[in-house]
Design an enzyme around this catalytic site. Sequence first.
Site, PDB file in Angstrom:
ATOM      1  N   ASP A  82      57.119  41.231  49.630  1.00 11.07           N
ATOM      2  CA  ASP A  82      56.767  41.963  48.404  1.00 11.07           C
ATOM      3  C   ASP A  82      57.411  43.342  48.332  1.00 11.07           C
ATOM      4  O   ASP A  82      57.260  44.039  47.331  1.00 11.07           O
ATOM      5  CB  ASP A  82      55.235  42.100  48.283  1.00 11.07           C
ATOM      6  CG  ASP A  82      54.569  40.765  47.983  1.00 11.07           C
ATOM      7  OD1 ASP A  82      55.274  39.815  47.601  1.00 11.07           O
ATOM      8  OD2 ASP A  82      53.335  40.674  48.139  1.00 11.07           O
ATOM      9  N   ARG A 140      51.219  43.359  35.839  1.00 12.35           N
ATOM     10  CA  ARG A 140      50.395  42.415  36.615  1.00 12.35           C
ATOM     11  C   ARG A 140      49.879  43.056  37.900  1.00 12.35           C
ATOM     12  O   ARG A 140      48.829  42.667  38.395  1.00 12.35           O
ATOM     13  CB  ARG A 140      51.220  41.170  36.991  1.00 12.35           C
ATOM     14  CG  ARG A 140      51.541  40.290  35.820  1.00 12.35           C
ATOM     15  CD  ARG A 140      52.218  39.043  36.278  1.00 12.35           C
ATOM     16  NE  ARG A 140      51.339  38.293  37.183  1.00 12.35           N
ATOM     17  CZ  ARG A 140      51.617  37.119  37.682  1.00 12.35           C
ATOM     18  NH1 ARG A 140      52.752  36.531  37.356  1.00 12.35           N
ATOM     19  NH2 ARG A 140      50.781  36.525  38.494  1.00 12.35           N
ATOM     20  N   CYS A 143      57.579  28.552  40.192  1.00 10.57           N
ATOM     21  CA  CYS A 143      57.488  29.906  39.664  1.00 10.57           C
ATOM     22  C   CYS A 143      58.783  30.644  39.916  1.00 10.57           C
ATOM     23  O   CYS A 143      59.671  30.128  40.588  1.00 10.57           O
ATOM     24  CB  CYS A 143      56.253  30.602  40.230  1.00 10.57           C
ATOM     25  SG  CYS A 143      56.491  31.781  41.510  1.00 10.57           S
ATOM     26  N   ARG A 176      56.578  27.281  45.742  1.00  5.32           N
ATOM     27  CA  ARG A 176      55.207  27.690  46.054  1.00  5.32           C
ATOM     28  C   ARG A 176      54.184  26.561  45.924  1.00  5.32           C
ATOM     29  O   ARG A 176      53.285  26.603  45.077  1.00  5.32           O
ATOM     30  CB  ARG A 176      54.816  28.887  45.182  1.00  5.32           C
ATOM     31  CG  ARG A 176      55.748  30.061  45.353  1.00  5.32           C
ATOM     32  CD  ARG A 176      55.321  31.261  44.584  1.00  5.32           C
ATOM     33  NE  ARG A 176      54.206  31.959  45.196  1.00  5.32           N
ATOM     34  CZ  ARG A 176      53.612  33.017  44.647  1.00  5.32           C
ATOM     35  NH1 ARG A 176      54.001  33.462  43.482  1.00  5.32           N
ATOM     36  NH2 ARG A 176      52.620  33.610  45.266  1.00  5.32           N
ATOM     37  N   LYS A 218      45.742  44.884  44.810  1.00  8.21           N
ATOM     38  CA  LYS A 218      45.624  43.708  43.939  1.00  8.21           C
ATOM     39  C   LYS A 218      45.354  42.449  44.759  1.00  8.21           C
ATOM     40  O   LYS A 218      44.483  41.644  44.410  1.00  8.21           O
ATOM     41  CB  LYS A 218      46.925  43.530  43.140  1.00  8.21           C
ATOM     42  CG  LYS A 218      47.045  42.162  42.495  1.00  8.21           C
ATOM     43  CD  LYS A 218      48.389  41.936  41.844  1.00  8.21           C
ATOM     44  CE  LYS A 218      49.528  41.545  42.746  1.00  8.21           C
ATOM     45  NZ  LYS A 218      49.751  40.120  42.971  1.00  8.21           N
ATOM     46  N   ASN A 219      46.099  42.272  45.845  1.00  8.53           N
ATOM     47  CA  ASN A 219      45.986  41.013  46.595  1.00  8.53           C
ATOM     48  C   ASN A 219      44.740  40.935  47.480  1.00  8.53           C
ATOM     49  O   ASN A 219      44.493  39.915  48.133  1.00  8.53           O
ATOM     50  CB  ASN A 219      47.269  40.739  47.390  1.00  8.53           C
ATOM     51  CG  ASN A 219      48.410  40.340  46.460  1.00  8.53           C
ATOM     52  OD1 ASN A 219      48.183  40.067  45.277  1.00  8.53           O
ATOM     53  ND2 ASN A 219      49.624  40.313  46.978  1.00  8.53           N
ATOM     54  N   ARG A 262      49.209  32.232  39.546  1.00 10.50           N
ATOM     55  CA  ARG A 262      49.020  31.190  40.561  1.00 10.50           C
ATOM     56  C   ARG A 262      47.817  31.470  41.452  1.00 10.50           C
ATOM     57  O   ARG A 262      47.211  30.546  41.987  1.00 10.50           O
ATOM     58  CB  ARG A 262      50.267  31.074  41.424  1.00 10.50           C
ATOM     59  CG  ARG A 262      51.510  30.806  40.631  1.00 10.50           C
ATOM     60  CD  ARG A 262      52.693  30.817  41.539  1.00 10.50           C
ATOM     61  NE  ARG A 262      52.557  29.794  42.549  1.00 10.50           N
ATOM     62  CZ  ARG A 262      52.876  28.520  42.383  1.00 10.50           C
ATOM     63  NH1 ARG A 262      53.366  28.114  41.242  1.00 10.50           N
ATOM     64  NH2 ARG A 262      52.713  27.649  43.353  1.00 10.50           N
TER      65      ARG A 262
HETATM   66  N1  EPU Z   1      53.480  27.462  51.383  1.00  9.44           N
HETATM   67  C1  EPU Z   1      53.550  26.102  51.550  1.00  9.44           C
HETATM   68  N2  EPU Z   1      52.446  25.343  51.269  1.00  9.44           N
HETATM   69  C2  EPU Z   1      51.279  25.891  50.843  1.00  9.44           C
HETATM   70  C3  EPU Z   1      51.196  27.279  50.678  1.00  9.44           C
HETATM   71  C4  EPU Z   1      52.324  28.060  50.959  1.00  9.44           C
HETATM   72  O1  EPU Z   1      54.587  25.580  51.924  1.00  9.44           O
HETATM   73  O2  EPU Z   1      50.315  25.144  50.617  1.00  9.44           O
HETATM   74  C5  EPU Z   1      54.654  28.300  51.687  1.00  9.44           C
HETATM   75  C6  EPU Z   1      55.181  29.051  50.458  1.00  9.44           C
HETATM   76  O3  EPU Z   1      56.026  28.256  49.667  1.00  9.44           O
HETATM   77  C7  EPU Z   1      55.889  30.229  51.085  1.00  9.44           C
HETATM   78  C8  EPU Z   1      55.031  30.523  52.320  1.00  9.44           C
HETATM   79  O4  EPU Z   1      54.259  29.346  52.541  1.00  9.44           O
HETATM   80  O5  EPU Z   1      57.165  29.862  51.509  1.00  9.44           O
HETATM   81  C9  EPU Z   1      54.109  31.703  52.206  1.00  9.44           C
HETATM   82  O6  EPU Z   1      53.422  31.664  50.965  1.00  9.44           O
HETATM   83  P1  EPU Z   1      51.914  32.108  50.825  1.00  9.44           P
HETATM   84  O7  EPU Z   1      51.051  30.942  50.566  1.00  9.44           O
HETATM   85  O8  EPU Z   1      51.543  33.018  51.943  1.00  9.44           O
HETATM   86  O9  EPU Z   1      51.974  32.979  49.462  1.00  9.44           O
HETATM   87  P2  EPU Z   1      50.786  33.130  48.462  1.00  9.44           P
HETATM   88  O10 EPU Z   1      49.505  33.089  49.189  1.00  9.44           O
HETATM   89  O11 EPU Z   1      50.977  32.237  47.299  1.00  9.44           O
HETATM   90  C10 EPU Z   1      50.590  35.743  48.669  1.00  9.44           C
HETATM   91  C11 EPU Z   1      50.662  36.908  47.739  1.00  9.44           C
HETATM   92  C12 EPU Z   1      52.097  37.103  47.274  1.00  9.44           C
HETATM   93  C13 EPU Z   1      52.972  37.343  48.508  1.00  9.44           C
HETATM   94  C14 EPU Z   1      52.805  36.174  49.502  1.00  9.44           C
HETATM   95  C15 EPU Z   1      53.560  36.376  50.802  1.00  9.44           C
HETATM   96  C16 EPU Z   1      48.463  36.922  46.731  1.00  9.44           C
HETATM   97  C17 EPU Z   1      47.624  36.707  45.530  1.00  9.44           C
HETATM   98  N3  EPU Z   1      49.780  36.672  46.606  1.00  9.44           N
HETATM   99  O12 EPU Z   1      51.046  34.615  47.934  1.00  9.44           O
HETATM  100  O13 EPU Z   1      52.121  38.264  46.458  1.00  9.44           O
HETATM  101  O14 EPU Z   1      54.321  37.437  48.136  1.00  9.44           O
HETATM  102  O15 EPU Z   1      51.415  35.988  49.803  1.00  9.44           O
HETATM  103  O16 EPU Z   1      53.149  37.543  51.424  1.00  9.44           O
HETATM  104  O17 EPU Z   1      47.964  37.332  47.769  1.00  9.44           O
HETATM  105  C18 EPU Z   1      52.948  39.707  44.792  1.00  9.44           C
HETATM  106  O18 EPU Z   1      51.929  40.407  44.943  1.00  9.44           O
HETATM  107  O19 EPU Z   1      53.953  40.094  44.130  1.00  9.44           O
HETATM  108  C19 EPU Z   1      53.004  38.382  45.408  1.00  9.44           C
HETATM  109  C20 EPU Z   1      53.860  37.437  45.005  1.00  9.44           C
END
Ligand code: EPU
Length: 416
Positions: free
Chosen positions: A304, A396, A116, A121, A22-23, A92
């Site tokens: 995850d 999802r 969320c 996030r 998915k990701n 998101r």
């Molecule tokens: N963060 C910031 N600022 C930003 C972006 C992120 O502070 O601008 C922080 C977040 O709050 C968090 C950390 O950085 O503490 C890491 O978050 P990240 O941005 O890597 O998460 P994401 O890209 O929103 C993806 C996956 C998530 C998975 C996370 C961590 C996708 C679509 N989603 O989310 O997947 O948990 O990386 O590996 O790729 C899931 O599949 O259930 C899921 C939640």
Amino acid sequence: MEKIVIEGGTKLKGEVKISGAKNSALPIMAASILSSGESIISNTPHVRDVITMGNLLARLGIGFNIQNGRAALNNSSISSVEAPYDLVKTMRASVLVLGPLLARMGEAAVSLPGGCAIGARPINLHIMGLKKMGAEITLSHGYIRVRAKQLRGATIYFDVPTVTGTENMMMAAVLADGVTVIENAACEPEIIDLAVALISMGADISGAGSNIIRIKGVSSLNPLDYSIIPDRIETGTFIAAAGITRGDIRIRSCNPGHLKAVIDKMNEAGLKITYENNILNVKGPERPEHVDIKTMYYPGFPTDMQAQFMALMSVSGGTSLITENIFENRFMHVAELKRMGADIKVEGSTATVRGASALKGAPVMATDLRASASLVLAGLAAEGTTVVDRIYHLDRGYEKIEEKLKQLGAQIKRTG
Ligand code: EPU
């Protein structure tokens, strides 16, 4: 509202096939925006988030359909550059259209995602990176609006290695003028998959999978014809399912190399895991050993898989410490697992899990995708009936989960 009903206590046996990630599917679908013409993405999982991304792309004027794992995206003309609130609030990852829309159309607007279930996030790092590449950014009426006639290459340093942030920068930079360097980039396999997909379109990218990624802008890209990697979290969830039910299963079409930290911890917990190429054989122990984990950025133990590992530890023979380092509120499954007899205490970012000799079936409520998976796992092991409500969370990210578990002998059905 649909529910999943599980009669626990069956040892899982047999073979299961893993779906596409998915990701990976979400950013690669967004990457199709970067070219004009028909893009084909194979091994796309038919899960709710993929459909939401398809609906979002359709709102932008892109033709979308998915059949038998083959997603077709026709983006010859794009009629809108706005990701609206009603879609962003349900997913998101909609923010992933920001980079590619800006690169191709010179502008984009994405409803600012709110908080969320698993944490605040923010997307401040996505914004900072685009600004460095010369984008003009405004926030109005709940929307982030970005504009740039021509993005310029830049050096972007991330305080934390954000997955979708790294992906957005890569997709913005591939058509920029000059070289972009992303420092402290995320290293997840899905980042490599996106890079390989972009390179197949004609992009010039090196270093994906390390924490420094270099992207040299090119003038145009071709449509995609790409097959995405197997879902490592679905794979890990089935490993945990064999572990918690004393099962003996064979997992096909997976990539064990993407799950080293998970396999290590599962081995420590007493699971017998062997693998060759894209097949994993997993045998669960009579009772799991207690093991501590700390979630970490890749290649560490993935956040995850934290909830699913906690379900496994809730029936271990001792006490395990589970520390969540990525998201500040990712323990919503604890209260529900406790309703099934799990003995868990949370203090700050650490949960102390004392293994119970048995869990008891109960009605429980899913709160987010991976939390739902942990409740299904607990239900498979529990005595009696477990009813998991709000399973739209599960849909999802898991393709046909109850069918796959049924094939392995689980007594599970969907109702309502
Ligand atoms: N963060 C910031 N600022 C930003 C972006 C992120 O502070 O601008 C922080 C977040 O709050 C968090 C950390 O950085 O503490 C890491 O978050 P990240 O941005 O890597 O998460 P994401 O890209 O929103 C993806 C996956 C998530 C998975 C996370 C961590 C996708 C679509 N989603 O989310 O997947 O948990 O990386 O590996 O790729 C899931 O599949 O259930 C899921 C939640």
